[in-house]
Design a protein around this motif. Structure first.
Motif, mmCIF file in Angstrom:
data_model
loop_
_atom_site.group_PDB
_atom_site.id
_atom_site.type_symbol
_atom_site.label_atom_id
_atom_site.label_comp_id
_atom_site.label_asym_id
_atom_site.label_seq_id
_atom_site.Cartn_x
_atom_site.Cartn_y
_atom_site.Cartn_z
ATOM 1 N N GLU A 30 0.825 -1.205 0.000
ATOM 2 C CA GLU A 30 0.000 0.000 0.000
ATOM 3 C C GLU A 30 0.856 1.250 0.000
ATOM 4 O O GLU A 30 0.530 2.251 -0.655
ATOM 5 C CB GLU A 30 -0.934 -0.003 1.216
ATOM 6 C CG GLU A 30 -2.067 -1.004 1.132
ATOM 7 C CD GLU A 30 -3.016 -0.705 -0.016
ATOM 8 O OE1 GLU A 30 -3.174 0.490 -0.369
ATOM 9 O OE2 GLU A 30 -3.593 -1.649 -0.575
ATOM 10 N N PHE A 31 1.965 1.199 0.732
ATOM 11 C CA PHE A 31 2.874 2.352 0.765
ATOM 12 C C PHE A 31 3.459 2.614 -0.619
ATOM 13 O O PHE A 31 3.531 3.767 -1.077
ATOM 14 C CB PHE A 31 4.002 2.090 1.759
ATOM 15 C CG PHE A 31 5.039 3.179 1.791
ATOM 16 C CD1 PHE A 31 4.809 4.361 2.474
ATOM 17 C CD2 PHE A 31 6.249 3.025 1.109
ATOM 18 C CE1 PHE A 31 5.754 5.376 2.492
ATOM 19 C CE2 PHE A 31 7.197 4.029 1.126
ATOM 20 C CZ PHE A 31 6.958 5.204 1.811
ATOM 21 N N ILE A 32 3.877 1.549 -1.314
ATOM 22 C CA ILE A 32 4.450 1.699 -2.648
ATOM 23 C C ILE A 32 3.412 2.238 -3.620
ATOM 24 O O ILE A 32 3.695 3.120 -4.435
ATOM 25 C CB ILE A 32 5.016 0.355 -3.149
ATOM 26 C CG1 ILE A 32 6.221 -0.051 -2.299
ATOM 27 C CG2 ILE A 32 5.415 0.441 -4.625
ATOM 28 C CD1 ILE A 32 6.753 -1.442 -2.605
ATOM 29 N N ARG A 33 2.177 1.709 -3.531
ATOM 30 C CA ARG A 33 1.129 2.172 -4.443
ATOM 31 C C ARG A 33 0.719 3.608 -4.150
ATOM 32 O O ARG A 33 0.319 4.343 -5.065
ATOM 33 C CB ARG A 33 -0.097 1.258 -4.339
ATOM 34 C CG ARG A 33 0.032 -0.042 -5.101
ATOM 35 C CD ARG A 33 -1.327 -0.678 -5.310
ATOM 36 N NE ARG A 33 -1.899 -1.127 -4.064
ATOM 37 C CZ ARG A 33 -1.895 -2.400 -3.650
ATOM 38 N NH1 ARG A 33 -1.339 -3.328 -4.383
ATOM 39 N NH2 ARG A 33 -2.441 -2.734 -2.501
ATOM 40 N N SER A 34 0.797 4.009 -2.893
ATOM 41 C CA SER A 34 0.343 5.347 -2.500
ATOM 42 C C SER A 34 1.391 6.420 -2.731
ATOM 43 O O SER A 34 1.073 7.615 -2.644
ATOM 44 C CB SER A 34 -0.061 5.341 -1.020
ATOM 45 O OG SER A 34 -1.088 4.398 -0.775
ATOM 46 N N THR A 35 2.621 6.008 -3.008
ATOM 47 C CA THR A 35 3.700 6.965 -3.241
ATOM 48 C C THR A 35 3.873 7.191 -4.735
ATOM 49 O O THR A 35 3.911 6.223 -5.502
ATOM 50 C CB THR A 35 5.023 6.431 -2.656
ATOM 51 O OG1 THR A 35 4.823 6.040 -1.302
ATOM 52 C CG2 THR A 35 6.105 7.495 -2.722
ATOM 53 N N PRO A 36 3.981 8.438 -5.180
ATOM 54 C CA PRO A 36 4.154 8.695 -6.615
ATOM 55 C C PRO A 36 5.412 8.008 -7.157
ATOM 56 O O PRO A 36 6.463 8.037 -6.518
ATOM 57 C CB PRO A 36 4.294 10.216 -6.690
ATOM 58 C CG PRO A 36 3.637 10.714 -5.459
ATOM 59 C CD PRO A 36 3.889 9.681 -4.405
ATOM 60 N N PRO A 37 5.331 7.371 -8.321
ATOM 61 C CA PRO A 37 6.506 6.712 -8.891
ATOM 62 C C PRO A 37 7.659 7.674 -9.144
ATOM 63 O O PRO A 37 8.825 7.270 -9.084
ATOM 64 C CB PRO A 37 5.978 6.104 -10.198
ATOM 65 C CG PRO A 37 4.695 6.805 -10.482
ATOM 66 C CD PRO A 37 4.134 7.188 -9.158
ATOM 67 N N LEU A 38 7.353 8.941 -9.397
ATOM 68 C CA LEU A 38 8.424 9.919 -9.610
ATOM 69 C C LEU A 38 9.266 10.078 -8.347
ATOM 70 O O LEU A 38 10.495 10.149 -8.408
ATOM 71 C CB LEU A 38 7.828 11.266 -10.019
ATOM 72 C CG LEU A 38 8.842 12.388 -10.297
ATOM 73 C CD1 LEU A 38 9.783 11.987 -11.425
ATOM 74 C CD2 LEU A 38 8.114 13.679 -10.629
ATOM 75 N N VAL A 39 8.598 10.130 -7.185
ATOM 76 C CA VAL A 39 9.311 10.234 -5.907
ATOM 77 C C VAL A 39 10.174 8.996 -5.682
ATOM 78 O O VAL A 39 11.322 9.089 -5.223
ATOM 79 C CB VAL A 39 8.318 10.415 -4.746
ATOM 80 C CG1 VAL A 39 9.044 10.387 -3.403
ATOM 81 C CG2 VAL A 39 7.540 11.710 -4.907
ATOM 82 N N GLN A 40 9.646 7.829 -6.036
ATOM 83 C CA GLN A 40 10.396 6.583 -5.869
ATOM 84 C C GLN A 40 11.623 6.562 -6.767
ATOM 85 O O GLN A 40 12.697 6.114 -6.357
ATOM 86 C CB GLN A 40 9.482 5.391 -6.167
ATOM 87 C CG GLN A 40 8.345 5.255 -5.165
ATOM 88 C CD GLN A 40 7.315 4.222 -5.586
ATOM 89 O OE1 GLN A 40 7.505 3.492 -6.551
ATOM 90 N NE2 GLN A 40 6.195 4.177 -4.867
ATOM 91 N N LEU A 41 11.491 7.056 -7.999
ATOM 92 C CA LEU A 41 12.637 7.123 -8.910
ATOM 93 C C LEU A 41 13.722 8.041 -8.349
ATOM 94 O O LEU A 41 14.911 7.701 -8.372
ATOM 95 C CB LEU A 41 12.193 7.630 -10.283
ATOM 96 C CG LEU A 41 11.363 6.674 -11.144
ATOM 97 C CD1 LEU A 41 10.924 7.370 -12.428
ATOM 98 C CD2 LEU A 41 12.171 5.430 -11.482
ATOM 99 N N PHE A 42 13.303 9.201 -7.844
ATOM 100 C CA PHE A 42 14.264 10.143 -7.265
ATOM 101 C C PHE A 42 14.965 9.535 -6.057
ATOM 102 O O PHE A 42 16.172 9.712 -5.877
ATOM 103 C CB PHE A 42 13.550 11.440 -6.863
ATOM 104 C CG PHE A 42 13.463 12.444 -7.970
ATOM 105 C CD1 PHE A 42 13.079 12.051 -9.250
ATOM 106 C CD2 PHE A 42 13.750 13.773 -7.752
ATOM 107 C CE1 PHE A 42 13.010 12.971 -10.282
ATOM 108 C CE2 PHE A 42 13.674 14.703 -8.777
ATOM 109 C CZ PHE A 42 13.301 14.305 -10.044
ATOM 110 N N PHE A 43 14.195 8.821 -5.226
ATOM 111 C CA PHE A 43 14.785 8.240 -4.022
ATOM 112 C C PHE A 43 15.826 7.181 -4.395
ATOM 113 O O PHE A 43 16.919 7.143 -3.826
ATOM 114 C CB PHE A 43 13.689 7.620 -3.158
ATOM 115 C CG PHE A 43 14.183 7.122 -1.827
ATOM 116 C CD1 PHE A 43 14.275 7.991 -0.745
ATOM 117 C CD2 PHE A 43 14.574 5.806 -1.650
ATOM 118 C CE1 PHE A 43 14.748 7.547 0.482
ATOM 119 C CE2 PHE A 43 15.048 5.350 -0.430
ATOM 120 C CZ PHE A 43 15.137 6.229 0.638
#
Length: 239
Positions: free
Chosen positions: A63-76
């Protein structure tokens, strides 16, 4: 070249430059999708572990992964991973995009797999136990062959969605068509034509794929409807 209006000269000048990134865009889409398909099984089987606490943790992570924008995940992944003490993991832009987008979409694909598995009749599970199948044989020969086909249309839809999300990778310098279009625009102060080219490319590739997926969905639904009728007739004959 500074233009505030449409220029065909700029369009045809930018076209071959933008097309240089087409191979990267398509290759990244396919790689991310294959990664998501495989990792989706990981989420599915982790959620089937018979431990409530563990299952709650896995569900929360998904749920955390789905709720976080993929752009933020790429940057992280690309910018923050190298700064984590004790890890300092530096990844290439392409690898970061595969992991970021692949893991993000694998959470959705995992849910698709789960729905397919839960649609398998309970009698099939009982039959596998009655035949003393090993766990591997049970999944390989009975469960997955019945669970995966109904999910194919939904999986196809996510392939198209992923293709349209791949341009996010341009923000971490993956040289796809979006990156090439932005680079051309920055160098020539003309974004209208190269970004239009990007839109046309996505339309030419996405729309036929969407039609193909729709036809496949109709075909699969017709196939399973026929199977349901056959089963119903057999039950009626037995009764």
């Amino acid at each position: 070249m500074n233009t505030t209006y449409w220029s065909w000269d700029t369009f045809f000048e930018a076209l071959p430059i933008v097309l240089q990134g087409l191979g990267i865009t398509v290759g990244l889409t396919i790689t991310c999708y294959l990664f998501a398909l495989l990792f989706g099984f990981v989420w599915t089987f982790l959620r089937r572990v018979p431990n409530k606490a563990f299952n709650w943790i896995i569900t929360w992570v998904m749920e955390f992964i789905r709720s976080t924008p993929p752009l933020v995940q790429l940057f992280f992944i690309y910018y923050a991973f190298p700064m984590i003490p004790g890890i300092g993991l530096t990844l290439s832009p392409f690898t970061s995009a595969v992991i970021g987008l692949g893991v993000h979409f694998s959470t959705y694909i995992g849910e698709i797999y789960r729905s397919g598995i839960e649609s398998v009749d309970k009698g099939q599970w009982e039959a596998s136990r009655a035949l003393n199948f090993t766990t591997v044989d049970k999944w390989k020969k009975i469960i997955l062959p019945q669970a995966v086909p109904p999910t194919i249309p939904m999986l196809g839809n996510y392939f198209i969605i992923m293709f349209k999300e791949v341009p996010l990778a341009s923000t971490i310098s993956v040289a796809g068509i979006m990156f090439m279009a932005n680079s051309y625009g920055a160098q020539n102060w003309s974004y209208l034509e190269p970004l239009t080219i990007v839109g046309i490319i996505f339309l030419l590739l996405s729309y036929p794929s969407a039609i193909l997926i729709k036809k496949l969905e109709v075909k699969m639904n017709t196939r399973f409807d026929k199977n349901a009728i056959v089963k119903s007739d057999k039950k009626g004959a037995i009764m």
